[in-house]
Design a protein around this motif. Sequence first.
Motif, short mmCIF file in Angstrom:
data_model
loop_
_atom_site.label_atom_id
_atom_site.label_comp_id
_atom_site.label_asym_id
_atom_site.label_seq_id
_atom_site.Cartn_x
_atom_site.Cartn_y
_atom_site.Cartn_z
N ALA A 66 7.57 1.99 -10.21
CA ALA A 66 7.89 0.76 -9.48
C ALA A 66 7.31 -0.48 -10.13
N VAL A 67 6.15 -0.36 -10.75
CA VAL A 67 5.49 -1.54 -11.32
C VAL A 67 5.84 -1.78 -12.77
N GLN A 68 6.70 -0.96 -13.33
CA GLN A 68 7.06 -1.14 -14.73
C GLN A 68 7.92 -2.38 -14.93
N ILE A 69 7.54 -3.18 -15.90
CA ILE A 69 8.30 -4.35 -16.34
C ILE A 69 8.56 -4.18 -17.83
N PRO A 70 9.81 -4.30 -18.30
CA PRO A 70 10.09 -4.11 -19.72
C PRO A 70 9.20 -4.98 -20.61
N ASN A 71 8.68 -4.36 -21.66
CA ASN A 71 7.86 -5.05 -22.67
C ASN A 71 6.55 -5.60 -22.13
N ARG A 72 6.09 -5.08 -20.98
CA ARG A 72 4.81 -5.50 -20.43
C ARG A 72 3.88 -4.30 -20.34
N ASN A 95 -2.34 -23.81 -13.44
CA ASN A 95 -1.05 -23.95 -14.15
C ASN A 95 -1.03 -23.22 -15.49
N ASP A 96 -1.47 -21.96 -15.50
CA ASP A 96 -1.38 -21.18 -16.74
C ASP A 96 -0.07 -20.40 -16.81
N GLY A 97 0.78 -20.50 -15.77
CA GLY A 97 2.08 -19.85 -15.79
C GLY A 97 2.06 -18.35 -15.65
N ILE A 98 0.92 -17.80 -15.27
CA ILE A 98 0.76 -16.34 -15.21
C ILE A 98 0.67 -15.86 -13.77
N VAL A 99 1.37 -14.78 -13.49
CA VAL A 99 1.23 -14.05 -12.23
C VAL A 99 0.56 -12.73 -12.57
N VAL A 100 -0.45 -12.36 -11.79
CA VAL A 100 -1.23 -11.15 -12.09
C VAL A 100 -0.84 -10.04 -11.13
N VAL A 101 -0.46 -8.91 -11.68
CA VAL A 101 -0.14 -7.72 -10.89
C VAL A 101 -1.26 -6.71 -11.09
N GLU A 102 -1.82 -6.23 -10.01
CA GLU A 102 -2.90 -5.24 -10.08
C GLU A 102 -2.48 -3.96 -9.35
N VAL A 103 -2.83 -2.85 -9.93
CA VAL A 103 -2.60 -1.55 -9.32
C VAL A 103 -3.95 -0.84 -9.24
N LYS A 104 -4.36 -0.51 -8.02
CA LYS A 104 -5.63 0.19 -7.82
C LYS A 104 -5.35 1.53 -7.16
N TYR A 105 -6.04 2.57 -7.63
CA TYR A 105 -5.82 3.90 -7.07
C TYR A 105 -7.06 4.76 -7.31
N ASP A 106 -7.12 5.88 -6.59
CA ASP A 106 -8.29 6.76 -6.70
C ASP A 106 -8.13 7.75 -7.84
N THR A 113 0.83 -1.20 0.00
CA THR A 113 0.00 0.00 0.00
C THR A 113 0.87 1.25 0.00
N TYR A 114 0.29 2.31 -0.55
CA TYR A 114 0.95 3.63 -0.58
C TYR A 114 -0.14 4.68 -0.43
N ALA A 115 -0.07 5.47 0.63
CA ALA A 115 -1.17 6.38 0.99
C ALA A 115 -1.51 7.41 -0.09
N PRO A 116 -0.55 8.12 -0.68
CA PRO A 116 -0.92 9.07 -1.73
C PRO A 116 -1.64 8.37 -2.88
N GLY A 117 -2.80 8.87 -3.24
CA GLY A 117 -3.59 8.24 -4.29
C GLY A 117 -4.35 7.02 -3.81
N ASN A 118 -4.21 6.69 -2.51
CA ASN A 118 -4.85 5.49 -1.95
C ASN A 118 -4.50 4.28 -2.81
N PHE A 150 -5.49 9.75 -8.77
CA PHE A 150 -4.22 9.87 -9.50
C PHE A 150 -3.29 8.73 -9.10
N LEU A 151 -2.37 8.41 -10.00
CA LEU A 151 -1.37 7.38 -9.77
C LEU A 151 -0.03 8.06 -9.57
N PRO A 152 0.54 8.03 -8.36
CA PRO A 152 1.83 8.68 -8.11
C PRO A 152 2.93 8.12 -9.00
N ASP A 153 3.88 8.97 -9.38
CA ASP A 153 4.95 8.55 -10.27
C ASP A 153 5.78 7.41 -9.67
#
Length: 235
Positions: A214-220, A193-204, A161-166, A206-209
């Motif tokens: 932090a969640v950037q993955i190359p080519n994703r 066994n689909d080999g996938i991990v799911v990353v979710e980002v939820k915010y109100d 969790t990160y308070a700014p932007g909830n 605005f999304l802080p820089d």
Amino acid sequence: MAIPATTISAYAPCTFRHELKHQVNHAEARVLSARLALLFGRDAHAGPDGTYRITSLYFDTPYDEALRQKIEGIDRREKFRLRYYGGAPSFVKLEKKIKQGGLCSKRSARLTLSEARRIIEGDTAFLIESDDPLKVELYSKMRGKLLAPRIATVYDREAYTYAPGNCRITIDRNLRRATPEHFLDAAFSLPVNDGIVVVEVKYDAFLPDIVRMAVQIPNRRHAAYSKYAVCRKFG
């Protein structure tokens, strides 16, 4: 039994949040997990290993309305589910998830384990006596649209969790499925066994820089992913 005139107007106004999903592999998830742990606080409900288990039982109509709407990308859609956390729940949450224009909102009501079992077994008359509009709505749609439990999903969640932007960042691994009758005993779940991990980002608003970087993955890039839809492929 007549259904009282309880409609969506009986609810408080919805509060919508942004929700972005990314599909990564296990190696990428490990790198991301290490990065997030340095920058943000962990979810207070996590166990010693930093994760907790989520078990959800999804409802659908005989014509798979919720599943078809997800696959077809319908702009406004809803899903009903029962959910609990950990392996030995003391209560279950009834939830209605609403998606509209890329935003999501959720309504919830608390159920006892006995009430959850009754719903799974089709004994829903008690819901109509509730003063909670969500329980009455579930009863109405189970009677009117033949909404019924279809499949349970089980997975392990790592959350930050990160308070700014909830902001809330989650990493979901080890997706499993179970039949409705095994919802309250997920030891009977089977791996997808689909080999996938799911990353979710939820915010109100605005999304802080710092979160965006932090969640950037190359080519994703963010992409839709439904645990319910994936598990329905297997049952």
